[in-house]
Design an enzyme around this catalytic site. Structure first.
Site, PDB file in Angstrom:
ATOM      1  N   ARG A  66      -2.323  10.935  -8.877  1.00  0.00           N
ATOM      2  CA  ARG A  66      -1.711   9.963  -9.792  1.00  0.00           C
ATOM      3  C   ARG A  66      -2.449   8.627  -9.779  1.00  0.00           C
ATOM      4  O   ARG A  66      -2.376   7.853 -10.728  1.00  0.00           O
ATOM      5  CB  ARG A  66      -0.215   9.820  -9.497  1.00  0.00           C
ATOM      6  CG  ARG A  66       0.567  11.084  -9.891  1.00  0.00           C
ATOM      7  CD  ARG A  66       2.008  11.012  -9.473  1.00  0.00           C
ATOM      8  NE  ARG A  66       2.202  10.950  -8.047  1.00  0.00           N
ATOM      9  CZ  ARG A  66       2.218  12.009  -7.222  1.00  0.00           C
ATOM     10  NH1 ARG A  66       2.047  13.221  -7.696  1.00  0.00           N
ATOM     11  NH2 ARG A  66       2.410  11.844  -5.929  1.00  0.00           N
TER      12      ARG A  66
ATOM     13  N   GLU B 198       3.375  11.382   4.766  1.00  0.00           N
ATOM     14  CA  GLU B 198       4.838  11.427   4.949  1.00  0.00           C
ATOM     15  C   GLU B 198       5.249  12.891   5.104  1.00  0.00           C
ATOM     16  O   GLU B 198       6.125  13.225   5.866  1.00  0.00           O
ATOM     17  CB  GLU B 198       5.515  10.787   3.738  1.00  0.00           C
ATOM     18  CG  GLU B 198       7.031  10.689   3.839  1.00  0.00           C
ATOM     19  CD  GLU B 198       7.667  10.180   2.548  1.00  0.00           C
ATOM     20  OE1 GLU B 198       6.931   9.927   1.570  1.00  0.00           O
ATOM     21  OE2 GLU B 198       8.895  10.062   2.545  1.00  0.00           O
TER      22      GLU B 198
HETATM   23  P1  AMP Z   1       1.503   7.734   2.382  1.00  0.00           P
HETATM   24  O1  AMP Z   1       0.145   8.099   2.875  1.00  0.00           O
HETATM   25  O2  AMP Z   1       2.601   8.193   3.303  1.00  0.00           O
HETATM   26  O3  AMP Z   1       1.611   6.258   2.058  1.00  0.00           O
HETATM   27  O4  AMP Z   1       1.747   8.548   1.041  1.00  0.00           O
HETATM   28  C1  AMP Z   1       1.231   8.081  -0.150  1.00  0.00           C
HETATM   29  C2  AMP Z   1       0.718   9.200  -0.999  1.00  0.00           C
HETATM   30  O5  AMP Z   1       1.582  10.311  -1.030  1.00  0.00           O
HETATM   31  C3  AMP Z   1       0.574   8.742  -2.432  1.00  0.00           C
HETATM   32  O6  AMP Z   1      -0.611   9.310  -2.975  1.00  0.00           O
HETATM   33  C4  AMP Z   1       1.808   9.269  -3.122  1.00  0.00           C
HETATM   34  O7  AMP Z   1       1.493   9.771  -4.390  1.00  0.00           O
HETATM   35  C5  AMP Z   1       2.330  10.367  -2.229  1.00  0.00           C
HETATM   36  N1  AMP Z   1       3.728  10.195  -1.833  1.00  0.00           N
HETATM   37  C6  AMP Z   1       4.189   9.999  -0.585  1.00  0.00           C
HETATM   38  N2  AMP Z   1       5.523   9.940  -0.545  1.00  0.00           N
HETATM   39  C7  AMP Z   1       5.928  10.074  -1.813  1.00  0.00           C
HETATM   40  C8  AMP Z   1       7.215  10.084  -2.442  1.00  0.00           C
HETATM   41  N3  AMP Z   1       8.338   9.947  -1.720  1.00  0.00           N
HETATM   42  N4  AMP Z   1       7.266  10.226  -3.773  1.00  0.00           N
HETATM   43  C9  AMP Z   1       6.125  10.361  -4.501  1.00  0.00           C
HETATM   44  N5  AMP Z   1       4.897  10.370  -3.971  1.00  0.00           N
HETATM   45  C10 AMP Z   1       4.792  10.237  -2.639  1.00  0.00           C
END
Ligand code: AMP
Length: 175
Positions: free
Chosen positions: A63, A100
């Site tokens: 995205r 996550e």
């Molecule tokens: P992080 O590395 O944990 O900050 O996760 C960020 C990445 O994972 C981004 O590329 C987001 O598109 C995706 N992402 C993580 N958690 C979510 C969520 N709850 N909803 C949508 N996209 C998420």
């Protein structure tokens, strides 16, 4: 100004999808926002404002591609994709990190950023910050300067901001 032009109303265009892609995760779906051209334009404008004199915009798969490409055009910068492992041809630099949900490896093409370039990183969601911090590390590995990280929304409880300490970052919406 229509409701969709007000940044505060962009939140209505984020759809919460419980238990996706795994039980316990609330997925923040930005597709309704992207489907609304007025809201999409407001979002791109706001994401572009974080940093000036940017040479390259790095969008994070996938995205971050959708958001980062128009940000690059608007700021007069080139667009560089940060991709999941094995997608980019030629020599790459890569980094593994925890998500996550799950684990991932991100890559940049070795020549995509040249030393000294000012780089803005763009993605849809800042969650734990692992993805964004890994992308910043890749940019720096190639000698780029990370002048900002722009997100549509930040899940504040997951502590992503702490992972980005020392970097300028901004998000349109906070949950
Ligand atoms: P992080 O590395 O944990 O900050 O996760 C960020 C990445 O994972 C981004 O590329 C987001 O598109 C995706 N992402 C993580 N958690 C979510 C969520 N709850 N909803 C949508 N996209 C998420």
């Amino acid at each position: 100004m229509s409701a969709a032009h007000d940044p505060h109303d962009l939140a209505r265009l984020i759809r919460d999808v419980p238990d996706f892609p795994e039980p316990g995760i609330i997925f923040r779906d930005v597709a309704p926002l992207l489907a609304d051209s007025a809201a999409f334009e407001v979002a791109v404008q706001a994401l572009s404002e974080l940093a000036e004199d940017v040479d390259a915009v790095v969008g994070i798969e996938s995205r971050g591609f959708i958001l980062g490409a128009p940000v690059a055009l608007r700021t007069g910068a080139g667009f560089v994709p940060a991709r999941k492992a094995g997608k980019l041809p030629g020599e790459t630099v890569s980094v593994a990190f925890a998500l996550e949900y799950g684990e991932a490896v991100l890559e940049l093409q070795a020549g995509a950023i040249t030393p000294g370039q000012r780089v803005l990183i763009v993605d849809d969601v800042l969650a734990t910050g692992g993805t964004a911090a890994a992308t910043a590390a890749l940019v720096e590995q190639l000698g780029g300067e990370v002048v900002g990280l722009s997100f549509l929304l930040e899940l504040t409880a997951l502590g992503g901001a702490a992972r980005l300490e020392g970097y300028r970052h901004g998000s349109l919406l906070r949950y």
